[in-house]
Design an enzyme around this catalytic site. Structure first.
Site, short mmCIF file in Angstrom:
data_model
loop_
_atom_site.label_atom_id
_atom_site.label_comp_id
_atom_site.label_asym_id
_atom_site.label_seq_id
_atom_site.Cartn_x
_atom_site.Cartn_y
_atom_site.Cartn_z
N ASP A 197 0.81 -1.22 0.00
CA ASP A 197 0.00 0.00 0.00
C ASP A 197 0.84 1.27 0.00
OD1 ASP A 197 -2.64 -1.06 -0.05
OD2 ASP A 197 -2.36 -1.74 1.99
N TYR A 235 -9.67 -0.21 3.11
CA TYR A 235 -9.01 -0.15 4.41
C TYR A 235 -8.60 1.25 4.81
CZ TYR A 235 -8.16 -4.73 6.51
OH TYR A 235 -8.29 -5.91 7.19
NI NI Z 1 -7.12 -7.03 7.96
#
Ligand code: NI
Length: 646
Positions: free
Chosen positions: A307, A393
């Site tokens: 990420d 996320y």
């Molecule tokens: Ni997770």
């Protein structure tokens, strides 16, 4: 992918940089882009993925005096769709010229908004994709949320250097709903975002989950009551001072910046020890992270997102809000980033600085006399934090500085977990069921922090310390003795180490040239949490690309270009075996050297029903604590609060 962050135009003229660690201003980024474009190297289809002020070598920064001059270099990275290659450029603003320029051989610039729009365009025009969506009974394609993913690798039918983004999709029932609740199970696509080619993979339609999975306040049926307000009052204001990116709080001094792949970076962390300014860390930041999935489903088995490097986590910073993200007297730092077309834009309130009360710092009651009254001191900490959103996320990165010299890093993991549809409710060891018709694949979140220590100077060393039972014998007459055993790590090969909670294993950075009052080298210890390492097998693509995740500790000697655990700005589609394992392969000496510690840590996430429809924060982190750095408790001088003093 960060298509939704708040964009705020800069309205106040930015001051020109006065320090080598000052962030690039919008004007500087614009000038650098102009110089690069004028050099004729970029084609019409080139776009930018990152732009920031490259840090001068350590010698220049440490030798800098106020008012001094330095060469100002802006690093620009992006991709040219016409050539199908990414570029890495350095533009010297002082000289007004491009001083370095490369077309990148292996790896590509991070995936961003430009790629997202290219994906949408390619899919909208692809008959096979449209047909696969319609096979699932969906006629209104505007209700389909398309989620681009960093690909990790390429489909063999696509060109060897294609810029590939993989795509999964979800169905909205309402524009404001949880967009991850209804996956188009079994359907994914490989999109060559340069060439426009689409390869659809359809593993068969599966009935859509129907249970509500809402988390937005106005869509949750009933709110609990009884929560009275908590307000933080600091009537005299905060105890920190800020000048540009320089922060002073109590005896701490540090600088703060935001970088495209690393996010929050701390520089030049020092502590004032009775008028003696003592350096601890020259630079500290996330060096990359990886989220490998352990599920064998064709929808998930390929996932191992970096990420930071692949999606430019720093560019995905949220605009933070007082009272929501942080509480109290806040100072916010904005971040200036570059758009695809090469224009600066400001992410307002990207970094939050505030103080928190943190319970007791120390206390003692004289139990026998109860006189004088107990001595209690309140602990408080300075918090430097940022929160990023990457697809489903959220990651919050928090650096805490305490009155007693302790530094703590805490990562807060939240957001929506990745899911599969399991119509019959069946689950498996690699994808536990978490809600009716919903399973969630097992996965890891593994972070690597680069900690460039300058502990009272640059010449440092690292010991591994373990507490072990003493061997039986005359020195251990009752067989009950245990002792702390330190072992010097002499080279990069010896310094690839893993956590062992049973022996309290930790790592201590020392400076042999500076002694404390006891005549011992001054030190700071890295205290890890119990933390797994990479679980993907050695032969996997995931393991080849995420070598840094194989060990909890690495130590390298400082090298100015070794900042990234993987491929930095060009991690996307890199074939692997780069970054930290490649640096450490030289097996350089790390004794009495300018050492850099790399700490890999994280969580292995076995999803649970309580993680749905949105996941309560899960924590990961580590602590840096003085160990013989000071001669005694450095917080003995913290005065009691007025309430305790009377
Ligand atoms: Ni997770």
């Amino acid at each position: 992918m960060a298509e939704a962050e708040t964009l705020v135009a800069a309205t106040v003229p930015e001051p020109a940089p006065t320090h080598p660690l000052d962030a690039a201003t919008g004007a500087e980024l614009t000038a650098a882009v102009g110089i690069l474009r004028a050099s004729g190297r970029l084609g019409e289809k080139a776009f930018f993925a990152a732009g920031y002020a490259a840090e001068p070598p350590k010698e220049v920064v440490l030798g800098f005096t106020p008012g001094g001059a330095w060469e100002r270099i802006i690093r620009l990275a992006g991709h040219d769709r016409g050539r199908g290659e990414s570029f890495d450029a350095r533009v010297c603003l002082t000289r007004g010229e491009v001083v370095a320029f490369d077309w990148v051989e292996d790896g590509q610039a991070p995936v961003g908004a430009d790629d997202y729009f290219a994906v949408l365009k390619a899919l909208a025009g692809d008959a096979e994709w449209v047909a696969a969506v319609k096979r699932r009974g969906i006629e209104d394609l505007s209700l389909v949320h398309v989620e681009p993913w960093v690909a990790g690798g390429r489909h063999p039918a696509l060109p060897a250097k294609a810029r590939v983004v993989k795509v999964i999709a979800f169905l909205h029932s309402h524009p404001e709903d949880n967009q991850y609740a209804r996956p188009l199970e079994g359907l994914m696509a490989h999109v060559d975002v340069d060439g426009g080619q689409v390869i659809v993979e359809d593993h068969g339609a599966v009935p859509m989950p129907t249970h509500p999975a809402e988390y937005a306040a106005h869509r949750v049926e009933r709110m609990r009551d009884g929560l009275k307000p908590i307000e933080i009052s600091q009537p005299e204001g905060p105890s920190f001072q800020v000048a540009g990116n320089l922060v002073c709080w109590q005896k701490w001094r540090l600088r703060v910046s935001m970088q495209p792949t690393e996010g929050l970076v701390l520089h030049d962390v020092c502590y004032d020890d009775d008028g003696r300014e003592r350096s601890i860390l020259y630079r500290a930041a996330l060096a990359d992270m990886v989220v490998p999935y352990g599920d064998t489903s064709p929808m998930h088995s390929w996932k191992h997102a970096f990420d930071a490097g692949e999606a430019a986590l720093g560019v995905a910073a949220n605009s933070l809000v007082n009272g929501c993200d942080c509480l109290g007297e806040i100072h916010y730092f904005d971040a200036t980033v570059l758009t695809g077309e090469g224009k600066p834009r400001t992410i307002a309130n990207a970094v939050c600085l505030h103080e928190e009360d943190y319970g007791i710092l120390w206390k003692h009651t004289n139990y026998f006399t109860r006189e004088p009254k107990p001595e209690v001191r309140r602990s408080r900490r300075l918090v430097v934090s940022t929160i990023v959103t990457l697809g489903n996320y959220e990651y919050g990165f928090y650096w805490y500085f305490y009155l007693d010299g302790t530094i703590q890093v805490e990562i807060k993991l939240t957001g929506v977990v990745g899911v599969s549809v399991t119509p019959d409710g069946a689950d498996s060891p690699t994808a536990p069921a978490i809600a009716p018709s919903i399973a969630s694949p097992i996965h890891q979140h593994i972070f690597c922090f680069r900690l460039d220590f300058n502990l009272d100077g640059r010449a440092n060393a690292v010991d591994e310390v373990e507490v072990l039972p003493a061997p039986p014998g005359a020195d251990n007459p009752h067989g009950s003795a245990f002792h702390a055993v330190a072992r010097r790590l002499r080279n990069e090969g010896e310094a690839q180490r893993d956590v062992n909670a049973a022996t309290s294993r930790h790592w201590r950075v020392v400076n042999e040239h500076v002694r404390n009052a006891l005549g011992k080298p001054v030190g700071y210890k890295l205290v890890p949490q119990a933390s797994s390492t990479l679980l993907a097998g050695e032969g996997s693509l995931h393991a080849r690309r995420a070598g840094f995740a194989r060990h909890n500790l690495w130590v390298t000697p400082y090298a100015p270009d070794e900042l990234d655990a993987a491929g930095g700005l060009f991690t996307n589609l890199h074939s692997g075996a780069n970054g930290l394992p490649a640096y450490a392969a030289a097996n350089r000496r790390i004794e009495d050297a300018d050492v850099v510690l790399w700490h890999t840590l994280g969580v292995t996430h076995v999803p649970r029903p309580e993680d749905w429809p949105v996941m309560p924060v899960e924590y990961a982190g580590f602590v840096l604590a003085p160990t013989g750095f000071f001669d005694a408790n450095p917080a003995i001088d913290v005065p009691p609060t007025p309430h305790c003093a009377t």
